[in-house]
Design a protein around this motif. Structure first.
Motif, PDB file in Angstrom:
ATOM      1  N   ASP A  94      50.134  44.298  38.167  1.00 60.15           N
ATOM      2  CA  ASP A  94      50.025  44.448  36.723  1.00 60.15           C
ATOM      3  C   ASP A  94      49.651  45.888  36.370  1.00 60.15           C
ATOM      4  O   ASP A  94      48.804  46.489  37.035  1.00 60.15           O
ATOM      5  N   LYS A  95      50.266  46.414  35.343  1.00 63.32           N
ATOM      6  CA  LYS A  95      50.009  47.804  34.955  1.00 63.32           C
ATOM      7  C   LYS A  95      48.536  48.065  34.638  1.00 63.32           C
ATOM      8  O   LYS A  95      48.063  49.189  34.778  1.00 63.32           O
ATOM      9  N   ALA A  96      47.816  47.038  34.238  1.00 62.72           N
ATOM     10  CA  ALA A  96      46.397  47.199  33.912  1.00 62.72           C
ATOM     11  C   ALA A  96      45.515  47.316  35.150  1.00 62.72           C
ATOM     12  O   ALA A  96      44.352  47.723  35.049  1.00 62.72           O
ATOM     13  N   ARG A  97      46.024  47.005  36.310  1.00 63.76           N
ATOM     14  CA  ARG A  97      45.220  47.030  37.542  1.00 63.76           C
ATOM     15  C   ARG A  97      45.264  48.415  38.201  1.00 63.76           C
ATOM     16  O   ARG A  97      45.735  48.578  39.319  1.00 63.76           O
ATOM     17  N   THR A  98      44.723  49.395  37.541  1.00 65.51           N
ATOM     18  CA  THR A  98      44.799  50.773  38.039  1.00 65.51           C
ATOM     19  C   THR A  98      44.037  50.964  39.351  1.00 65.51           C
ATOM     20  O   THR A  98      44.469  51.743  40.199  1.00 65.51           O
ATOM     21  N   ASP A  99      42.944  50.257  39.529  1.00 64.84           N
ATOM     22  CA  ASP A  99      42.219  50.351  40.813  1.00 64.84           C
ATOM     23  C   ASP A  99      43.084  49.810  41.947  1.00 64.84           C
ATOM     24  O   ASP A  99      43.120  50.379  43.041  1.00 64.84           O
ATOM     25  N   ALA A 100      43.795  48.717  41.684  1.00 67.02           N
ATOM     26  CA  ALA A 100      44.687  48.152  42.701  1.00 67.02           C
ATOM     27  C   ALA A 100      45.806  49.138  43.029  1.00 67.02           C
ATOM     28  O   ALA A 100      46.193  49.284  44.186  1.00 67.02           O
ATOM     29  N   HIS A 101      46.312  49.831  42.015  1.00 69.56           N
ATOM     30  CA  HIS A 101      47.388  50.802  42.255  1.00 69.56           C
ATOM     31  C   HIS A 101      46.910  51.906  43.200  1.00 69.56           C
ATOM     32  O   HIS A 101      47.626  52.281  44.134  1.00 69.56           O
TER      33      HIS A 101
END
Length: 151
Positions: free
Chosen positions: A124-131
């Motif tokens: 999901d684009k909102a999961r910046t930490d995951a990115h």
């Protein structure tokens, strides 16, 4: 700290998996741990499909992580088989412990063992930490993803 065991999920793991899926801002809006009926049906379908591998990470008898690996045969890339990682979750009590890396390393090795040419995932684009996490593991942001909501 006891070592983590990654194993195939069983039907008795479904409530714990659903709890992990619901345990973040995004998951809390789309999961319903109060009604496990659709999750049990989905588990039965996953378990019956040889191209699906649903695993849990367990430490000291507690579920602390999960992911689903889907094997996708294809014609593109000269008939390459892909592995698709979905629903990666680490229990809030285990976040920051390296468990996410362990789960992803497991998925990479499992994909190799199944002769996959590529391992891919969406986030999901909102999961910046995951990115950042996936980039640090060597994944590249090579495509833009799209979804079409059917129900």
């Amino acid at each position: 700290m006891t070592a983590v065991v990654i194993r195939r999920a069983t039907a008795t793991d479904v409530p714990g998996i659903v709890a992990m899926l619901a345990d973040d801002e995004i998951g809390a809006t789309r999961e319903n741990p109060a009604d496990l009926t659709p999750y049990a049906a989905a588990f039965t379908a996953i378990e019956a499909d040889p191209n699906q591998v649903l695993v849990v990470a367990e430490r000291n008898g507690d579920l602390v992580g999960t992911l689903q690996l889907t094997i996708v045969p294809g014609l593109s890339r000269q008939g390459a088989t892909r592995a698709l990682v979905e629903a990666v979750r680490v229990a809030s009590s285990a976040r920051g412990s390296g468990l996410g890396t362990t789960l992803m390393e497991w998925s990479i090795e499992e994909a190799r063992a199944r002769d996959c040419a590529i391992l891919q995932l969406t986030s999901d684009k909102a999961r910046t930490d995951a990115h950042r996490f996936y980039l640090n593991l060597g994944f590249t942001q090579s495509h833009e993803g799209f979804k079409y909501q059917l129900s």
